[in-house]
Design an enzyme around this catalytic site. Sequence first.
Site, short mmCIF file in Angstrom:
data_model
loop_
_atom_site.label_atom_id
_atom_site.label_comp_id
_atom_site.label_asym_id
_atom_site.label_seq_id
_atom_site.Cartn_x
_atom_site.Cartn_y
_atom_site.Cartn_z
N CYS A 1 -3.95 -1.05 -1.64
CA CYS A 1 -4.74 0.54 -2.47
C CYS A 1 -5.62 0.54 -3.21
O CYS A 1 -5.48 -0.02 -4.58
CB CYS A 1 -3.17 1.21 -2.50
SG CYS A 1 -3.22 2.54 -2.77
N ASN A 2 -6.61 1.35 -3.05
CA ASN A 2 -7.26 1.75 -4.20
C ASN A 2 -6.81 2.23 -5.38
O ASN A 2 -6.85 2.09 -6.76
CB ASN A 2 -8.55 1.86 -3.81
CG ASN A 2 -9.60 1.65 -2.73
OD1 ASN A 2 -9.34 1.22 -1.57
ND2 ASN A 2 -10.86 0.99 -3.51
N GLU B 1 -1.51 7.99 9.33
CA GLU B 1 0.00 7.55 9.36
C GLU B 1 0.44 8.46 10.65
O GLU B 1 1.36 8.19 10.61
CB GLU B 1 0.36 8.16 8.11
CG GLU B 1 -0.01 7.55 6.57
CD GLU B 1 1.04 6.19 6.59
OE1 GLU B 1 2.04 6.28 6.83
OE2 GLU B 1 -0.46 5.06 6.15
N ASP C 1 1.04 -1.18 -0.20
CA ASP C 1 0.26 -0.13 -0.39
C ASP C 1 1.08 1.08 0.37
O ASP C 1 1.67 1.09 0.64
CB ASP C 1 -0.67 0.01 0.85
CG ASP C 1 -1.75 1.47 1.27
OD1 ASP C 1 -2.01 1.28 -0.31
OD2 ASP C 1 -2.23 1.69 2.52
N SER C 2 0.39 2.84 -0.43
CA SER C 2 1.11 3.80 -0.42
C SER C 2 1.52 4.09 1.28
O SER C 2 2.47 4.33 1.68
CB SER C 2 0.15 4.75 -0.62
OG SER C 2 -0.86 4.62 -0.10
N TYR D 1 -0.77 8.08 -1.93
CA TYR D 1 -0.59 8.05 -3.60
C TYR D 1 -1.53 8.91 -4.37
O TYR D 1 -1.99 9.81 -5.49
CB TYR D 1 -0.83 7.11 -3.49
CG TYR D 1 0.46 5.91 -4.15
CD1 TYR D 1 1.13 6.76 -3.75
CD2 TYR D 1 0.36 4.75 -4.54
CE1 TYR D 1 2.60 5.68 -3.55
CE2 TYR D 1 1.52 3.93 -4.26
CZ TYR D 1 2.47 3.80 -3.93
OH TYR D 1 3.80 2.92 -3.58
N CYS E 1 -11.09 3.26 0.73
CA CYS E 1 -9.78 3.29 0.93
C CYS E 1 -9.24 2.55 2.03
O CYS E 1 -9.64 2.95 2.61
CB CYS E 1 -9.08 5.34 1.00
SG CYS E 1 -7.64 5.58 1.29
N THR E 2 -8.26 1.70 1.80
CA THR E 2 -7.61 1.04 2.71
C THR E 2 -7.21 1.57 4.10
O THR E 2 -7.40 0.93 5.29
CB THR E 2 -6.44 -0.01 2.55
OG1 THR E 2 -5.52 0.65 2.02
CG2 THR E 2 -7.33 -1.77 1.17
N HIS E 3 -6.64 2.82 4.23
CA HIS E 3 -6.35 4.03 5.55
C HIS E 3 -8.24 4.11 5.83
O HIS E 3 -8.04 4.00 6.94
CB HIS E 3 -6.48 4.62 5.19
CG HIS E 3 -4.57 5.12 4.62
ND1 HIS E 3 -4.06 4.12 3.68
CD2 HIS E 3 -3.50 5.02 5.76
CE1 HIS E 3 -2.63 4.63 3.37
NE2 HIS E 3 -1.71 4.98 4.99
#
Length: 249
Positions: free
Chosen positions: A71-72, A149, A8-9, A40, A181-183
Amino acid sequence: MAVIGIFDSGSGGLSVLREVVGLAPGARCIYYSDNANCPYGDKSVQFIRERSLAVCRELVGRGADVIVVACNTATSAAIGQLRSSLDLPVVGLEPAVKPAVAITRSGVVGVLATAATLKGEKYLENRQRYADRVRIVERVGRGFVELVESCRLDGDYARKVVSDSLQPLLDEGADVVVLGCTHYPFLMPLMESIAEEQGRKVRFLDPAPAVARHLMEVLGQHGIDPADAHPGVELLSSGPDDSLRRLYE
């Protein structure tokens, strides 16, 4: 035996890793966070493609038998190139519009995603496919990736950042919100709290469980055994890994 590479980013893809480990606890997983280049969502398509390919080659070099693009944004920008460039299965993501359409009662589906994902061809195709059945309203989760993050998942500041993007979807009547978004699943408890305070019954769709299930299907189709002689998780990152390890724990 299989080595599953996931990238992922940043740390968001840990939400996918968690589901993969839950379904295949005997697997060996290598997770790569490209946090030196995160997020990203505001990068060019060319940059995302170059970084995605570089990260995937790193994972292949470390023995990956299959790669999950957790990551989408990277899926939207680079999945085609990755599949044509790599001689192994590549699993991607897409916002869960289809299941959202199936369960909405209000007829309004909200989508929270990065700007790049909302402009992606695959997402736009999905939105068009269901446009005559429901009303789809979208917002960019501004500041969401940065919150995750930095491990700021609650508190007054995080609540304001999340509310600024979520509230317009609630005001439009969305009773299902797709997390594109995976976040974003790391902020789901905060989103649920904001909705509950207003007496709203809202379903938030985390894409990770469906991705993990699809990965198991892909492994089966390719005759890859998800069990490994040395199961476990290896965490890699292109930048400092403090938040990555905190979120993983």
